[in-house]
Design a protein around this motif. Structure first.
Motif, PDB file in Angstrom:
ATOM      1  N   GLY A   1       0.794  -1.217   0.000  1.00 45.32           N
ATOM      2  CA  GLY A   1       0.000   0.000   0.000  1.00 45.32           C
ATOM      3  C   GLY A   1       0.829   1.271   0.000  1.00 45.32           C
ATOM      4  O   GLY A   1       0.407   2.282  -0.572  1.00 45.32           O
ATOM      5  N   GLN A   2       1.997   1.242   0.631  1.00 40.23           N
ATOM      6  CA  GLN A   2       2.820   2.443   0.670  1.00 40.23           C
ATOM      7  C   GLN A   2       3.368   2.764  -0.717  1.00 40.23           C
ATOM      8  O   GLN A   2       3.369   3.923  -1.135  1.00 40.23           O
TER       9      GLN A   2
ATOM     10  N   ALA B   1       0.481   4.147  -2.756  1.00 40.71           N
ATOM     11  CA  ALA B   1       0.117   5.511  -2.356  1.00 40.71           C
ATOM     12  C   ALA B   1       1.132   6.527  -2.878  1.00 40.71           C
ATOM     13  O   ALA B   1       0.751   7.608  -3.340  1.00 40.71           O
ATOM     14  N   THR B   2       2.402   6.168  -2.822  1.00 40.56           N
ATOM     15  CA  THR B   2       3.441   7.082  -3.290  1.00 40.56           C
ATOM     16  C   THR B   2       3.311   7.337  -4.788  1.00 40.56           C
ATOM     17  O   THR B   2       3.383   8.482  -5.251  1.00 40.56           O
TER      18      THR B   2
ATOM     19  N   SER C   1      -0.126   9.171  -5.582  1.00 44.31           N
ATOM     20  CA  SER C   1      -0.040  10.557  -5.130  1.00 44.31           C
ATOM     21  C   SER C   1       0.765  11.399  -6.112  1.00 44.31           C
ATOM     22  O   SER C   1       0.365  12.516  -6.464  1.00 44.31           O
TER      23      SER C   1
ATOM     24  N   LYS D   1      -6.784   6.067   2.969  1.00 42.09           N
ATOM     25  CA  LYS D   1      -6.165   6.756   4.111  1.00 42.09           C
ATOM     26  C   LYS D   1      -4.688   7.044   3.884  1.00 42.09           C
ATOM     27  O   LYS D   1      -4.204   8.162   4.072  1.00 42.09           O
ATOM     28  N   ARG D   2      -3.940   6.039   3.478  1.00 43.13           N
ATOM     29  CA  ARG D   2      -2.500   6.233   3.257  1.00 43.13           C
ATOM     30  C   ARG D   2      -2.259   7.186   2.094  1.00 43.13           C
ATOM     31  O   ARG D   2      -1.362   8.034   2.139  1.00 43.13           O
TER      32      ARG D   2
ATOM     33  N   GLU E   1      -2.634  10.810   3.230  1.00 45.55           N
ATOM     34  CA  GLU E   1      -1.506  11.281   4.027  1.00 45.55           C
ATOM     35  C   GLU E   1      -0.316  11.636   3.139  1.00 45.55           C
ATOM     36  O   GLU E   1       0.360  12.648   3.360  1.00 45.55           O
ATOM     37  N   VAL E   2      -0.058  10.819   2.137  1.00 46.06           N
ATOM     38  CA  VAL E   2       1.059  11.096   1.218  1.00 46.06           C
ATOM     39  C   VAL E   2       0.751  12.312   0.361  1.00 46.06           C
ATOM     40  O   VAL E   2       1.590  13.212   0.193  1.00 46.06           O
TER      41      VAL E   2
ATOM     42  N   LEU F   1      -7.134  13.813   7.227  1.00 44.66           N
ATOM     43  CA  LEU F   1      -5.959  13.184   6.617  1.00 44.66           C
ATOM     44  C   LEU F   1      -5.422  13.909   5.380  1.00 44.66           C
ATOM     45  O   LEU F   1      -4.211  13.990   5.192  1.00 44.66           O
TER      46      LEU F   1
ATOM     47  N   GLN G   1      -7.423  -2.232  -3.207  1.00 43.30           N
ATOM     48  CA  GLN G   1      -6.414  -3.050  -2.539  1.00 43.30           C
ATOM     49  C   GLN G   1      -7.017  -4.394  -2.144  1.00 43.30           C
ATOM     50  O   GLN G   1      -8.185  -4.472  -1.766  1.00 43.30           O
TER      51      GLN G   1
END
Length: 231
Positions: free
Chosen positions: A13-14, A17-18, A21, A49-50, A53-54, A90, A195
């Motif tokens: 997920g990170q 998200a990166t 984003s 959510k993630r 934030e990014v 967020l 996801q």
């Protein structure tokens, strides 16, 4: 898969998200450069959510960005189920704190009672949207296009000029307010953020000819769609 679709798969997920984003921020910068402002609609739920934030840390001219929601539960932003609350806590933080936010909820008792005010708000937005980020539920819903929704056929009608509709459905929980399919399909950049292997299976089912899953109406459209997925 539709030849207009691009599937971007990530290990976690990170990483997703990166990458998502960065893509969204690029589209917003392009819009600001071309038209002096940018308009984006995002989805709620747990998946983004993630991403929020990014994205809130991306460097761009946030005061020129207007953010709204693809759909909303008919609850105030003091309610934990509120999509507005999620976005405010967020996304509209850090560098993105200066973006303008246009909520879909009003203090009317029902979405049917508040629809006039919501339509006035969204009519003031300079559409089409530059960026729309969709999600998808395990039942194949996107936005508030729920199976069995009382206004589902109206919301999916390609000839419908109405921008937003109330929606009630057995699987929706609260009454909802949602942008209609024609609005989503006119976006300059359209993303689907999902996801989990279960969501990939739902997506595969929706891509089958004749699928009645609501997300299939987006997948069948003759327009580009960027799908971002991770396990």
């Amino acid at each position: 898969m539709n030849t207009h679709h691009a599937l971007h798969a990530f290990d976690n997920g990170q990483a997703l998200a990166t990458a998502l984003s960065a893509s969204i921020a690029g589209k917003l910068r392009d819009a600001i450069a071309a038209r002096g402002e940018a308009l984006m609609a995002v989805s709620g739920g747990s998946t983004p959510k993630r991403l929020f934030e990014v994205l809130s840390n991306e460097t761009l001219d946030w005061p020129r960005v207007t953010v709204t929601l693809v759909d909303e539960r008919w609850v105030p932003d003091t309610d934990e189920r509120s999509n507005a609350r999620l976005v405010e806590s967020l996304l509209l933080q850090r560098k993105a704190a200066d973006a303008e936010f246009v909520p879909l909820y009003t203090e009317a008792a029902t979405p049917e009672a508040g629809i006039g005010e919501v339509r006035t708000r969204v009519a003031a937005l300079k559409q089409p949207f530059d960026v729309i980020v969709l999600g998808m539920g395990p039942d194949g819903h996107t936005a508030s296009f729920f199976p069995g929704g009382d206004r589902l056929s109206e919301a999916l009608d390609a000839s419908n000029s109405v921008l937003v509709l109330p929606m009630r459905a057995p699987g929706a929980g609260e009454p909802r307010i949602t942008f209609t399919l024609p609005v989503l399909l006119k976006a300059r950049a359209l993303y689907l953020h999902i996801q989990g292997d279960d969501k990939r299976d739902v997506l595969a089912a929706a891509e089958q000819p004749g699928s009645a899953l609501p997300i299939a109406s987006v997948l069948r459209a003759d327009r580009p769609l960027d799908i971002y997925w991770c396990p």
